[in-house]
Write a protein that holds these residues in place. Sequence first.
Motif, PDB file in Angstrom:
ATOM      1  N   LEU A 160      29.968  40.894   3.810  1.00 34.54           N
ATOM      2  CA  LEU A 160      30.037  40.468   2.416  1.00 34.54           C
ATOM      3  C   LEU A 160      29.089  39.307   2.133  1.00 34.54           C
ATOM      4  CD1 LEU A 160      31.591  40.912  -0.269  1.00 34.54           C
ATOM      5  CD2 LEU A 160      33.205  39.169   0.502  1.00 34.54           C
ATOM      6  N   ILE A 161      28.816  38.471   3.142  1.00 33.84           N
ATOM      7  CA  ILE A 161      27.997  37.277   2.922  1.00 33.84           C
ATOM      8  C   ILE A 161      26.520  37.625   2.713  1.00 33.84           C
ATOM      9  CG2 ILE A 161      29.577  35.869   4.271  1.00 33.84           C
ATOM     10  CD1 ILE A 161      27.693  35.898   6.567  1.00 33.84           C
ATOM     11  N   HIS A 162      26.160  38.891   2.898  1.00 35.41           N
ATOM     12  CA  HIS A 162      24.778  39.310   2.632  1.00 35.41           C
ATOM     13  C   HIS A 162      24.587  39.694   1.161  1.00 35.41           C
ATOM     14  CE1 HIS A 162      23.864  39.268   6.892  1.00 35.41           C
ATOM     15  NE2 HIS A 162      24.950  39.983   7.119  1.00 35.41           N
ATOM     16  N   TYR A 163      25.677  39.952   0.465  1.00 38.12           N
ATOM     17  CA  TYR A 163      25.608  40.448  -0.915  1.00 38.12           C
ATOM     18  C   TYR A 163      25.648  39.299  -1.925  1.00 38.12           C
ATOM     19  CZ  TYR A 163      26.067  45.282   0.540  1.00 38.12           C
ATOM     20  OH  TYR A 163      25.819  46.517   1.084  1.00 38.12           O
ATOM     21  N   PRO A 164      25.151  39.550  -3.166  1.00 38.76           N
ATOM     22  CA  PRO A 164      25.183  38.530  -4.214  1.00 38.76           C
ATOM     23  C   PRO A 164      26.604  37.997  -4.452  1.00 38.76           C
ATOM     24  CG  PRO A 164      23.755  40.328  -4.877  1.00 38.76           C
ATOM     25  CD  PRO A 164      24.437  40.771  -3.611  1.00 38.76           C
ATOM     26  N   LYS A 165      26.694  36.757  -4.916  1.00 39.08           N
ATOM     27  CA  LYS A 165      27.991  36.119  -5.130  1.00 39.08           C
ATOM     28  C   LYS A 165      28.847  36.886  -6.131  1.00 39.08           C
ATOM     29  CE  LYS A 165      26.417  31.424  -4.078  1.00 39.08           C
ATOM     30  NZ  LYS A 165      26.197  30.047  -4.611  1.00 39.08           N
ATOM     31  N   GLU A 166      28.196  37.571  -7.078  1.00 41.70           N
ATOM     32  CA  GLU A 166      28.958  38.335  -8.074  1.00 41.70           C
ATOM     33  C   GLU A 166      29.833  39.392  -7.397  1.00 41.70           C
ATOM     34  OE1 GLU A 166      25.396  36.649 -10.057  1.00 41.70           O
ATOM     35  OE2 GLU A 166      25.734  37.765  -8.197  1.00 41.70           O
ATOM     36  N   PHE A 167      29.291  40.015  -6.342  1.00 33.72           N
ATOM     37  CA  PHE A 167      30.081  41.030  -5.633  1.00 33.72           C
ATOM     38  C   PHE A 167      31.129  40.366  -4.748  1.00 33.72           C
ATOM     39  CE2 PHE A 167      30.682  43.999  -1.996  1.00 33.72           C
ATOM     40  CZ  PHE A 167      31.347  44.987  -2.705  1.00 33.72           C
ATOM     41  N   ALA A 168      30.761  39.258  -4.126  1.00 33.84           N
ATOM     42  CA  ALA A 168      31.725  38.524  -3.289  1.00 33.84           C
ATOM     43  C   ALA A 168      32.923  38.087  -4.138  1.00 33.84           C
ATOM     44  CB  ALA A 168      31.058  37.321  -2.641  1.00 33.84           C
ATOM     45  N   GLU A 169      32.645  37.637  -5.360  1.00 35.12           N
ATOM     46  CA  GLU A 169      33.726  37.231  -6.255  1.00 35.12           C
ATOM     47  C   GLU A 169      34.653  38.401  -6.555  1.00 35.12           C
ATOM     48  OE1 GLU A 169      32.287  33.508  -8.990  1.00 35.12           O
ATOM     49  OE2 GLU A 169      31.803  35.512  -9.713  1.00 35.12           O
ATOM     50  N   TYR A 170      34.059  39.585  -6.764  1.00 36.61           N
ATOM     51  CA  TYR A 170      34.893  40.755  -7.050  1.00 36.61           C
ATOM     52  C   TYR A 170      35.825  41.059  -5.876  1.00 36.61           C
ATOM     53  CZ  TYR A 170      36.580  45.460  -7.020  1.00 36.61           C
ATOM     54  OH  TYR A 170      37.422  46.531  -6.901  1.00 36.61           O
ATOM     55  N   VAL A 171      35.272  41.068  -4.661  1.00 39.20           N
ATOM     56  CA  VAL A 171      36.091  41.386  -3.479  1.00 39.20           C
ATOM     57  C   VAL A 171      37.212  40.353  -3.316  1.00 39.20           C
ATOM     58  CG1 VAL A 171      36.099  41.651  -0.972  1.00 39.20           C
ATOM     59  CG2 VAL A 171      34.199  42.568  -2.322  1.00 39.20           C
ATOM     60  N   ILE A 172      36.892  39.088  -3.532  1.00 41.77           N
ATOM     61  CA  ILE A 172      37.901  38.038  -3.412  1.00 41.77           C
ATOM     62  C   ILE A 172      39.011  38.239  -4.442  1.00 41.77           C
ATOM     63  CG2 ILE A 172      38.323  35.565  -3.772  1.00 41.77           C
ATOM     64  CD1 ILE A 172      35.496  35.118  -2.545  1.00 41.77           C
ATOM     65  N   LEU A 173      38.635  38.470  -5.702  1.00 40.51           N
ATOM     66  CA  LEU A 173      39.649  38.701  -6.741  1.00 40.51           C
ATOM     67  C   LEU A 173      40.435  39.973  -6.459  1.00 40.51           C
ATOM     68  CD1 LEU A 173      41.002  37.977  -9.394  1.00 40.51           C
ATOM     69  CD2 LEU A 173      39.126  39.126 -10.610  1.00 40.51           C
ATOM     70  N   HIS A 174      39.766  40.990  -5.940  1.00 40.51           N
ATOM     71  CA  HIS A 174      40.417  42.250  -5.576  1.00 40.51           C
ATOM     72  C   HIS A 174      41.554  41.986  -4.580  1.00 40.51           C
ATOM     73  CE1 HIS A 174      40.226  46.712  -4.640  1.00 40.51           C
ATOM     74  NE2 HIS A 174      40.932  46.245  -3.621  1.00 40.51           N
ATOM     75  N   GLU A 175      41.246  41.218  -3.531  1.00 45.31           N
ATOM     76  CA  GLU A 175      42.254  40.949  -2.510  1.00 45.31           C
ATOM     77  C   GLU A 175      43.354  40.037  -3.036  1.00 45.31           C
ATOM     78  OE1 GLU A 175      42.278  42.824  -0.100  1.00 45.31           O
ATOM     79  OE2 GLU A 175      40.230  43.576  -0.303  1.00 45.31           O
ATOM     80  N   LEU A 176      43.001  39.055  -3.841  1.00 45.96           N
ATOM     81  CA  LEU A 176      44.020  38.178  -4.427  1.00 45.96           C
ATOM     82  C   LEU A 176      44.981  38.973  -5.308  1.00 45.96           C
ATOM     83  CD1 LEU A 176      41.936  35.018  -5.486  1.00 45.96           C
ATOM     84  CD2 LEU A 176      43.525  35.224  -3.570  1.00 45.96           C
ATOM     85  N   SER A 177      44.448  39.956  -6.013  1.00 47.98           N
ATOM     86  CA  SER A 177      45.270  40.768  -6.919  1.00 47.98           C
ATOM     87  C   SER A 177      46.325  41.566  -6.167  1.00 47.98           C
ATOM     88  CB  SER A 177      44.375  41.705  -7.736  1.00 47.98           C
ATOM     89  OG  SER A 177      43.445  40.960  -8.512  1.00 47.98           O
ATOM     90  N   TYR A 189      43.949  47.364 -11.546  1.00 47.80           N
ATOM     91  CA  TYR A 189      42.603  47.147 -12.091  1.00 47.80           C
ATOM     92  C   TYR A 189      42.646  46.500 -13.476  1.00 47.80           C
ATOM     93  CZ  TYR A 189      40.714  49.676  -8.148  1.00 47.80           C
ATOM     94  OH  TYR A 189      40.372  50.044  -6.876  1.00 47.80           O
ATOM     95  N   ASP A 190      43.716  46.749 -14.224  1.00 47.06           N
ATOM     96  CA  ASP A 190      43.876  46.065 -15.509  1.00 47.06           C
ATOM     97  C   ASP A 190      44.004  44.564 -15.279  1.00 47.06           C
ATOM     98  OD1 ASP A 190      43.750  48.408 -16.914  1.00 47.06           O
ATOM     99  OD2 ASP A 190      45.919  48.621 -17.170  1.00 47.06           O
ATOM    100  N   TYR A 191      44.707  44.211 -14.216  1.00 45.81           N
ATOM    101  CA  TYR A 191      44.886  42.793 -13.879  1.00 45.81           C
ATOM    102  C   TYR A 191      43.543  42.158 -13.512  1.00 45.81           C
ATOM    103  CZ  TYR A 191      46.556  38.597 -11.492  1.00 45.81           C
ATOM    104  OH  TYR A 191      46.761  37.291 -11.113  1.00 45.81           O
ATOM    105  N   ILE A 192      42.744  42.856 -12.710  1.00 42.53           N
ATOM    106  CA  ILE A 192      41.417  42.360 -12.333  1.00 42.53           C
ATOM    107  C   ILE A 192      40.565  42.178 -13.583  1.00 42.53           C
ATOM    108  CG2 ILE A 192      39.250  42.976 -11.178  1.00 42.53           C
ATOM    109  CD1 ILE A 192      40.870  44.272  -8.978  1.00 42.53           C
ATOM    110  N   GLY A 193      40.646  43.152 -14.486  1.00 42.76           N
ATOM    111  CA  GLY A 193      39.849  43.111 -15.706  1.00 42.76           C
ATOM    112  C   GLY A 193      40.152  41.922 -16.605  1.00 42.76           C
ATOM    113  N   GLN A 194      41.351  41.372 -16.496  1.00 44.82           N
ATOM    114  CA  GLN A 194      41.700  40.199 -17.302  1.00 44.82           C
ATOM    115  C   GLN A 194      40.816  39.004 -16.940  1.00 44.82           C
ATOM    116  OE1 GLN A 194      45.897  39.156 -17.312  1.00 44.82           O
ATOM    117  NE2 GLN A 194      46.480  41.305 -17.014  1.00 44.82           N
TER     118      GLN A 194
END
Length: 216
Positions: A160-177, A189-194
């Motif tokens: 994940l650390i090779h990818y742009p921060k925008e994608f890293a943020e998505y993965v982090i929020l995905h796991e937190l959700s 996914y509705d929750y992520i979209g908020q």
Amino acid sequence: MNITIIKKNIKNIYLKILSKKEIILTVPLNYSDDLINKILVEKKSWIENKLSLFEEKNPNLVYFFGNPLNIILTSSKEEKVILKDSNLYIYTKDIKNEFQHKNLINDWLIKNSLPIIEKLTNKYLSLTNLSINKITIKNTRSQWGSCNYNTKNISLSSKLIHYPKEFAEYVILHELSHLIYPHHQKEFYDYIGQYMPDYKERIKIGKNKKYLCYTN
């Protein structure tokens, strides 16, 4: 480019792009050569699009949160890694030891990624008012991350650390959700979209293999 045709006792066709040089097309047993060629012609645009996501392995280039860094090897009595501008200088005792070079680079990447990962994680912990026990980075290839609902531990893939921060943020929020929704149903996914309305666009970033050119 090598295209392998496999005939099996199946009803549907399956097209896999393994690399820029290897494609596998699996078809039903009764498919003729003409029909197979027709399929390949019809799928030409799709194949070209998928191939564009691949980048050949480059031992002299590594991506760090989407930023390309040139790897420069230097013979030295002391082993260390120094970042200057867009160059990653690898000082090593054995300039021919590729295994050692990779270890030095990976150690540097992990060490320097941790503060960034922690900052991004804290951003979404604050937004969602959630809490976790700990977050770790592991060398996993099959998934971007995982969340233990019971222990509140989150694990992220080192790729994940090779990818742009925008994608890293998505993965982090995905796991937190997953702390709220331990599944992938609509409300998850509705929750992520908020908190991330553009999450679908961010997911697409993760499909670009060029960021893994050094690790493939």
